[in-house]
Write a protein that holds these residues in place. Structure first.
Motif, short mmCIF file in Angstrom:
data_model
loop_
_atom_site.label_atom_id
_atom_site.label_comp_id
_atom_site.label_asym_id
_atom_site.label_seq_id
_atom_site.Cartn_x
_atom_site.Cartn_y
_atom_site.Cartn_z
N VAL A 185 23.78 -42.04 10.68
CA VAL A 185 22.13 -41.90 10.43
C VAL A 185 21.93 -41.90 8.96
CG1 VAL A 185 21.96 -40.39 12.42
CG2 VAL A 185 22.44 -39.44 10.22
N GLY A 186 22.68 -42.20 8.14
CA GLY A 186 22.62 -42.02 6.92
C GLY A 186 22.82 -41.10 5.78
N PHE A 187 23.18 -41.19 4.60
CA PHE A 187 23.63 -39.95 3.67
C PHE A 187 22.25 -39.36 3.35
CE2 PHE A 187 24.02 -38.26 -0.46
CZ PHE A 187 25.37 -37.58 -0.37
N PRO A 188 21.16 -39.77 3.24
CA PRO A 188 20.12 -39.01 2.87
C PRO A 188 19.77 -38.17 4.09
CG PRO A 188 19.54 -41.18 2.33
CD PRO A 188 20.57 -41.34 2.87
N ILE A 189 19.67 -38.76 5.24
CA ILE A 189 19.38 -37.65 6.30
C ILE A 189 20.26 -36.56 6.62
CG2 ILE A 189 19.07 -37.77 9.04
CD1 ILE A 189 17.84 -40.36 8.52
N VAL A 190 21.76 -36.81 6.29
CA VAL A 190 22.76 -35.77 6.65
C VAL A 190 22.29 -34.79 5.34
CG1 VAL A 190 25.25 -35.48 6.41
CG2 VAL A 190 24.25 -37.37 7.74
N VAL A 191 22.52 -35.00 4.23
CA VAL A 191 22.01 -34.31 3.25
C VAL A 191 20.78 -33.35 3.37
CG1 VAL A 191 21.50 -34.05 0.77
CG2 VAL A 191 23.32 -35.63 1.54
N THR A 192 19.80 -34.07 3.86
CA THR A 192 18.39 -33.20 4.13
C THR A 192 18.85 -32.20 5.32
OG1 THR A 192 17.13 -35.14 3.60
CG2 THR A 192 16.19 -33.33 5.05
N GLY A 193 19.68 -32.26 6.19
CA GLY A 193 19.89 -31.54 7.45
C GLY A 193 20.70 -30.34 6.95
N PHE A 194 21.65 -30.85 5.97
CA PHE A 194 22.51 -29.90 5.30
C PHE A 194 21.50 -28.69 4.38
CE2 PHE A 194 24.89 -28.02 1.56
CZ PHE A 194 26.02 -27.47 2.41
N LEU A 195 20.90 -29.30 3.59
CA LEU A 195 19.86 -28.53 2.84
C LEU A 195 18.88 -27.61 3.79
CD1 LEU A 195 19.12 -30.96 -0.18
CD2 LEU A 195 20.59 -28.89 0.05
N LEU A 196 18.40 -28.20 4.69
CA LEU A 196 17.49 -27.44 5.38
C LEU A 196 18.32 -25.96 6.21
CD1 LEU A 196 15.52 -30.09 7.31
CD2 LEU A 196 14.71 -28.15 5.74
N PHE A 197 19.57 -26.41 6.64
CA PHE A 197 20.33 -25.36 7.32
C PHE A 197 20.72 -24.18 6.05
CE2 PHE A 197 24.69 -23.49 7.87
CZ PHE A 197 24.46 -22.90 9.20
N GLU A 198 21.14 -24.68 4.89
CA GLU A 198 21.34 -23.63 3.72
C GLU A 198 20.20 -22.87 3.56
OE1 GLU A 198 23.97 -22.81 1.93
OE2 GLU A 198 25.14 -23.90 3.78
N ARG A 199 18.86 -23.53 3.54
CA ARG A 199 17.80 -22.78 3.28
C ARG A 199 17.46 -21.62 4.19
NH1 ARG A 199 12.13 -25.06 0.99
NH2 ARG A 199 10.92 -23.03 1.20
N MET A 200 17.55 -22.18 5.47
CA MET A 200 17.33 -21.12 6.66
C MET A 200 18.27 -19.90 6.52
SD MET A 200 16.50 -23.64 10.13
CE MET A 200 18.21 -23.34 10.41
N THR A 201 19.56 -20.14 6.16
CA THR A 201 20.32 -18.98 5.96
C THR A 201 20.08 -18.17 5.14
OG1 THR A 201 21.96 -20.70 6.90
CG2 THR A 201 23.12 -18.64 5.82
N THR A 202 19.61 -18.72 3.65
CA THR A 202 19.39 -18.15 2.59
C THR A 202 18.05 -17.19 2.95
OG1 THR A 202 20.20 -19.71 1.15
CG2 THR A 202 18.69 -18.17 0.27
N THR A 203 17.31 -17.81 3.44
CA THR A 203 15.63 -17.26 3.77
C THR A 203 16.24 -15.80 4.93
OG1 THR A 203 14.67 -19.21 3.80
CG2 THR A 203 13.42 -17.42 4.82
N LYS A 204 16.88 -15.99 5.78
CA LYS A 204 17.42 -14.82 6.72
C LYS A 204 17.72 -13.94 5.90
CE LYS A 204 18.03 -17.39 10.79
NZ LYS A 204 18.88 -18.02 11.88
N GLU A 205 18.85 -14.10 4.72
CA GLU A 205 19.50 -13.39 4.13
C GLU A 205 18.29 -12.32 3.14
OE1 GLU A 205 22.76 -14.79 1.94
OE2 GLU A 205 23.60 -15.52 3.85
N LEU A 206 17.43 -13.11 2.59
CA LEU A 206 16.49 -12.68 1.73
C LEU A 206 15.43 -11.70 2.55
CD1 LEU A 206 15.04 -12.62 -1.02
CD2 LEU A 206 13.83 -14.93 -0.42
#
Length: 55
Positions: free
Chosen positions: A14-35
């Motif tokens: 799928v390409g590097f940018p899509i993988v990085v975007t998916g990872f960053l979205l996952f991290e943001r969701m985790t951080t938002t839940k903790e917040l």
């Protein structure tokens, strides 16, 4: 080393940018839940303090 092969295959497919975007979205969701948990906890403590000050 199996997970390295999986990551490599996903990046190649799928390409590097899509993988990085998916990872960053996952991290943001985790951080938002903790917040949200922290804000809810702080709100409860503030409400208890206000109740004590009113008495």
């Amino acid at each position: 080393m199996e997970w390295v092969d999986v990551i490599k295959d996903v990046v190649c497919t799928v390409g590097f940018p899509i993988v990085v975007t998916g990872f960053l979205l996952f991290e943001r969701m985790t951080t938002t839940k903790e917040l949200i948990k922290t804000i809810s906890s702080n709100t409860a403590v503030i409400e208890k303090l206000l109740e004590r000050l009113d008495k």
